[in-house]
Each structure stands twice: as C-alpha cells, then as structure tokens.
Design an enzyme around this catalytic site. Sequence first.
Site, PDB file in Angstrom:
ATOM      1  N   GLY B  47       0.844  -0.974   0.043  1.00 23.07           N
ATOM      2  CA  GLY B  47      -0.172  -0.093  -0.008  1.00 23.07           C
ATOM      3  C   GLY B  47       0.759   1.124  -0.047  1.00 23.07           C
ATOM      4  N   GLY B  49       2.248   2.461  -2.695  1.00 28.00           N
ATOM      5  CA  GLY B  49       2.008   3.112  -3.938  1.00 28.00           C
ATOM      6  C   GLY B  49       3.226   2.620  -5.145  1.00 28.00           C
ATOM      7  N   GLU B  75       0.928  -9.466  -9.832  1.00 27.97           N
ATOM      8  CA  GLU B  75       0.046  -9.550  -8.965  1.00 27.97           C
ATOM      9  C   GLU B  75      -1.541  -9.535  -9.413  1.00 27.97           C
ATOM     10  OE1 GLU B  75       1.443  -6.666  -6.309  1.00 27.97           O
ATOM     11  OE2 GLU B  75       2.197  -7.987  -5.113  1.00 27.97           O
ATOM     12  N   HIS B 226      21.690  13.046  -6.543  1.00 33.20           N
ATOM     13  CA  HIS B 226      20.118  12.927  -6.244  1.00 33.20           C
ATOM     14  C   HIS B 226      19.900  13.559  -5.011  1.00 33.20           C
ATOM     15  CE1 HIS B 226      20.801   9.598  -3.412  1.00 33.20           C
ATOM     16  NE2 HIS B 226      21.614   9.287  -4.131  1.00 33.20           N
ATOM     17  N   GLY B 288     -10.887  36.504  18.192  1.00 39.47           N
ATOM     18  CA  GLY B 288     -11.867  37.331  18.055  1.00 39.47           C
ATOM     19  C   GLY B 288     -11.353  38.809  17.512  1.00 39.47           C
ATOM     20  N   THR B 289     -10.099  38.699  17.248  1.00 40.05           N
ATOM     21  CA  THR B 289      -9.570  40.188  16.777  1.00 40.05           C
ATOM     22  C   THR B 289      -9.746  40.828  15.511  1.00 40.05           C
ATOM     23  OG1 THR B 289      -7.366  39.113  16.716  1.00 40.05           O
ATOM     24  CG2 THR B 289      -8.032  40.470  18.854  1.00 40.05           C
ATOM     25  N   GLU B 315     -10.045  26.492   9.339  1.00 39.53           N
ATOM     26  CA  GLU B 315     -11.048  26.589  10.416  1.00 39.53           C
ATOM     27  C   GLU B 315     -12.471  26.364  10.042  1.00 39.53           C
ATOM     28  OE1 GLU B 315      -9.979  29.390  13.459  1.00 39.53           O
ATOM     29  OE2 GLU B 315      -8.764  27.732  14.681  1.00 39.53           O
ATOM     30  N   LYS B 453       6.237  44.805  11.984  1.00 43.68           N
ATOM     31  CA  LYS B 453       7.502  45.150  10.971  1.00 43.68           C
ATOM     32  C   LYS B 453       6.957  45.018   9.561  1.00 43.68           C
ATOM     33  CE  LYS B 453       9.191  40.323   9.688  1.00 43.68           C
ATOM     34  NZ  LYS B 453      10.307  39.517   9.767  1.00 43.68           N
TER      35      LYS B 453
END
Lengths: 109, 583
Positions: B47, B49, B75, B226, B288-289, B315, B453
């Site tokens: 599994g 890949g 397979e 590589h 909450g700002t 969110e 900044k």
Amino acid sequence: MADQSGVLERYNEGDTGSGIYVLRLFITGASPNSIRAVENIKSICEEYLPGNYNLEIIDIHQQPQLAQGEDVIAVPLMIKLSPYPKRRMIGDMSDTNRVLKGLGLATNS
Amino acid sequence: MSKSQKQKEPVQYGTLPKALTGITGLDEITGGGLPYGRPSLICGEAGSGKTLMSIEFIVRGAVQYNEAGVFVAFEEKSDELAMNVASLGFDLKKLQAEKKIRIDHVHIDRSEIEETGEYDLEGLFIRLGYAIDSIGAKRVVLDTLENLFSGLNNQAVLRTELRRLFSWLKQKGVTAIITGERGEGSLTRQGLEEYVSDCVILLDNRVVNQITTRRLRVIKYRGSVHGTNEYPFLIDEDGISVLPVTSLKMANKVSTERISTGVPALDDMLGGKGLYRGGSVLVSGTAGTGKTSLAASFANEVCNRKEKCVYFAMEESPNQIIRNIRSIGIDLQKHVDSGLLYFNASRPNLYGLEMHLVAMHKCIKKYRPSVVVIDPITNFINIGSVSEVKNMLVRMIDFLQEEQISVMFTALSLNTIINEQTDEGVSSLVDAWILVRDIEFNGERNRGLYVMKSRGMKHSNQVREFIITGKGLQLVDVYLGPEGILTGSAREQQMLLEQTGEAIRSNAVTRKDREIVRKRKVLEAKIASLHTEFESVEEELNKVYLEEELKKEILRKNREEVIRIRKGETEENVQKPKTSRKK
C-alpha cells in the site's frame, strides 16, 4: 507396475470419451533442459500411455505469442490439457514419479 | 508540463543518461529521472504506492515521452489494473489498443505446478522479449517480481535467473522498474536490491500521531547526484506528486509593485501603498480580533482587481466564511461565482504537514493565483512540532516567492505571549507582520492594530484602533490621553469632550473678535473726529494766513499807488495792478 496399469485402466474406463491424453510441451529451442524434457516425456508416454496420448511440442522461440496465452514462465513446461484436471509441470521431466503424479498416473503410495 | 514535454530525449547528466518519469517532482529529485536503459528498484510496504508509481512511469512514458512500455503484472490482472488506475485518469485499454503500452499478466500458482526437474525462466524472457519487440518498448515494469519466489520452489534457479534477467534487461536497453515488497531488515523480502544496483527508491507510508504521510527516498543512485531527503508524496486524482520543496537557492525574484490590503487606512500605515507583490504578511492576534475579516478583505480586494486568490480555510468552511464576512459588507460569494476566488477548506489534521504542503502546492499550481490566504496557520501545531511547522511554512513562503504570489497568513497568538512571538515562530520569516490585539479598558474590549514590521518600506509605528463595521474595516487613530490609550467609547467620550472644549473656545474667540471690531469702530470714530478737528484748525490757520497775505497785498498796492501818485503817472499805468490782482 501392475498396479499402475490397473490405475490406468480405471482411468481409461472412467472417462472413455476423453480418454486420450492431450499434452502440450513448451520448450525453448535446443537448450539442454528442453532436449532432456522432450526425451523424458516421450519415454514416459511410450511407457505408460502407449498409443493413448497426443503430445504437442511447441518451441516458444518460434511462437512467442503462445507463451503469453498459456502463461509460460518457467520452461520446459508441460500442460496436461486432458483428461481433467488440467495440470502444469515444469522442469526437464527427469523426476518420473512427479511427472506421473502430474499426469494422474501415480498411485498414492 | 511544457518544460517536460520539451525534453523528450533522455537528459544527459554527465555520463549517465536518464529517462524522465513524468511523475511530478520525482524527476527533480533524481536530477532527470531513472537511469536510462537500466533497471531500477522501487521497494516499499504494502500500500505504499509501488504499483501506482510504476504504472505511472509506463503511462507517462507512453503519453508524454512517446516511449512505449511493457507492464508485467505478477499480482493484478490486466483488467483489474486498468480499473484501478482508471480513477487516476489513465486509460490503459486505449493505450493498449494504440500499442503504446502492453500489459502482460503472469499468473503463477504453486498448487497448479509440479516441478519435475531442472528448469529455467526462459519462458519469461521470451514473453518479455516478445512484448518489448511487439510494441518497440523502451520501458518495462515488473510488478512484483517477488511473486516468482512464492510460485516456484527452486531458489537457486530463481536467483541465477533473476541475475540473468537484469543483465538481459540492460542488454535490451530498456529502462526498467522492478518493484519489491519491503522485508524485515532488508529493502526487499528476497534481497532483490542485490541484483538491482543502479537506482533504488524506497516508498514509505508512515503513521505519526494518527496521521499518515507517504514518503519517498532515493536510497541509491549510482553515478548521479540525487536528493537524499525523504520527500512526501501525494496520490490523488492526478497520480503521484512528489515535492522536493526545499529550495536552497534563495535567489527569488523580487517585485517592487505594491498591492493594497483592502483596508485603505492599513495601506496608509504601510507607507501609503500597501504590501509588496510576492511578499508575505502575517496577521496575528488573539481570538476574535478580526484576523479572518482582515484576510477576507484582502482577498476581496484582490478579486476586485480581477486577480485570482486562493483561500485556504483551516478552521471554517467556505460557506461559513462567506456568511460571516457578508456581515461586514464584503460579498465574497460573487468572487467565488466568477471563479476569481477559490476556497480550499481542509482540517489541519486531515493529513500530515507535508501533505498539506503538497496539497497546497498542487492547488496553487492549478489555480495560479496572485494571492494566497492561509487562515489560520495556528492549527498546524496540532500535527507537528514548532520546528516542523516553521520548516513547512518556510518552504511554503519560499515557493510562493518564487511564483511571485503574495501570501497572508493569520495566526492566533495566546494572551500570555502576546506580541512576543507567534506560536509557529514564523514572525521572523514574513515580510510584514500586522498584530491585532485586544485593548481592554474601561470595561470594554477594543481592537488595536499595529504594524510590527514591514520590510523595505516606511511604515507607521502607531497603534490604530481597528473597527469592524457593517461597511468594512476601518482604522482610527487611538487617543493617547493622560490615562493612557483610549479606545472605543472612551475614545468617543474623549472626542466629545474635546468637541465641547472646542465649541467653548471658539465661542470665546468670536466674542473677542467682536470686541476687537467694536474697538476698532470706536477708534475709527475717534480718528474721524480728530481728523475733522484738524481740518477746521487747518482752515483756521489757513484763513489767518490768507488774510495776512491779503493785507500784505493791499498794503503793497497802496504803497504802489502812493508812489505812482507821487510820480504823477497816467491812467494807463493804473491798469497794471488791476490785472495783477486778477491773477
């Protein structure tokens, strides 16, 4: 030997319609394994199935497309097409007992 | 894609020719693909890949590089395989019909086979040779060769035959992939790596904190440089994408173009023009700002300019954001409808950090936005350590900079460490950092906004009050009163106070003005009367003077008359004084 011929007779009586052994042997040219396999199977057939077999020898070097159709990987490969069940045997057929088992000619002992 | 299509021929890197795989990212890691004309091994657990990667190699080879390929499946059956990869958009049947690929299913069942002596695998060689020659294949995949070991007993024969097979494949000049199941303590169960020594790629599927990440590592690659790291990869509807996302160059282009943040007053704070294109900005603040509001207004502004924006919502769901942002008078739905704004909502713990990065990359590559918003980055901390999250964001920023895409992150900061650091420690990475914080005063909570900044531009050092109204976002100067910073109603009160003071003052001023006017009038009147007085005095003085003159004249005339009379002059001479008097 007597036992084995008895088995053979039973088999032959069991399915008289398809009593003839149809064997197909796949070999690769004149490789040592192939040559041995051809010799071995011929002598086994002559001994155990005289006149009751149909052996087709296929050189997959010549007919590679057949190799895929019969799913040939390891060679030499012999396929027993008839009588049922279909069996596949690989190797140079030097192990006579195993060949007979594959052909359904071996006794259980 | 266009780049890879250009390089159809195997790329020459030094002496080792390579065959491009066409798999996103893998060619970058391997520096041009797999060794051309040699077998490579892909190993990994069940599994991970392997089959997919190898079939993709074949399919992409056939489609993109015009190199036919043979896939030998030990397979899966050809039909099963076709069905399995159809979901990735690979039409194996069609490719087979076009003779671009050939799938050969090899079935070995030990129970069907009787071994009767010496044998070899010449049959496989012949089949493979036939398959290769029938379509002129350049690529071969053997998946999974190890099945031979379960089907056949004679290990010695198998091993010698495998060795022969690999040298035969090399001789054939085909680029081959052999897949192998990962074994205990070795790369493959049957030690296939002994035979394939040119290139070995390990695939891995690891679960950390209940989150699975697929990773890929090039274990060895003879004769080639590589990438040595573990690279996460993603399997989705487009196949495999590997991301060598760590760019070491730091040689990105920079733009001097400025883009608006969507809040004019904030642009003013940022030197009057807003952010640099391709820059990154962090908006951090406590709960909450208005971080999301700020981000949404940025996105809105971008879309209003007819540029594309991708909004990664971590969110809230897109619909939730659209609804909530509508309440501040910004309609994001129309941008979504027009295709300019694309929401990509996913929970952070949907998958690992790397996968998020990969998914974001893919999304960005697909939509090519000019602005990306990630709202918020905070929850990434749930799925990785601070340094991991930071690393990921560095790579994200790096990638975006390279693509000249501006990015806005939002981050939740905790009250305890407000304005010191954000959780993710990204504040040092970003170009601009806007902090929105709560100012609690006088029983009220108000929002204050600073620009902490902003690299490379003049920016305001002042705190502004950040007001979210039904018509969008506004910034107002806060009042610095004697009691400190005044915001909200306290500011309003202060303003009223000042207005009252202003009124009183202006009243006083007008009264003074009026008095001055009056004074001036009085003085002017006085001046006028003095002037008149002066005129009369002057006239008086003039009168005396004229009389004196007259008297003098008359005296002179009289004297002349007397003289003339004495001399006895005639009438003719008398007229002379008359004329002179007329004068």
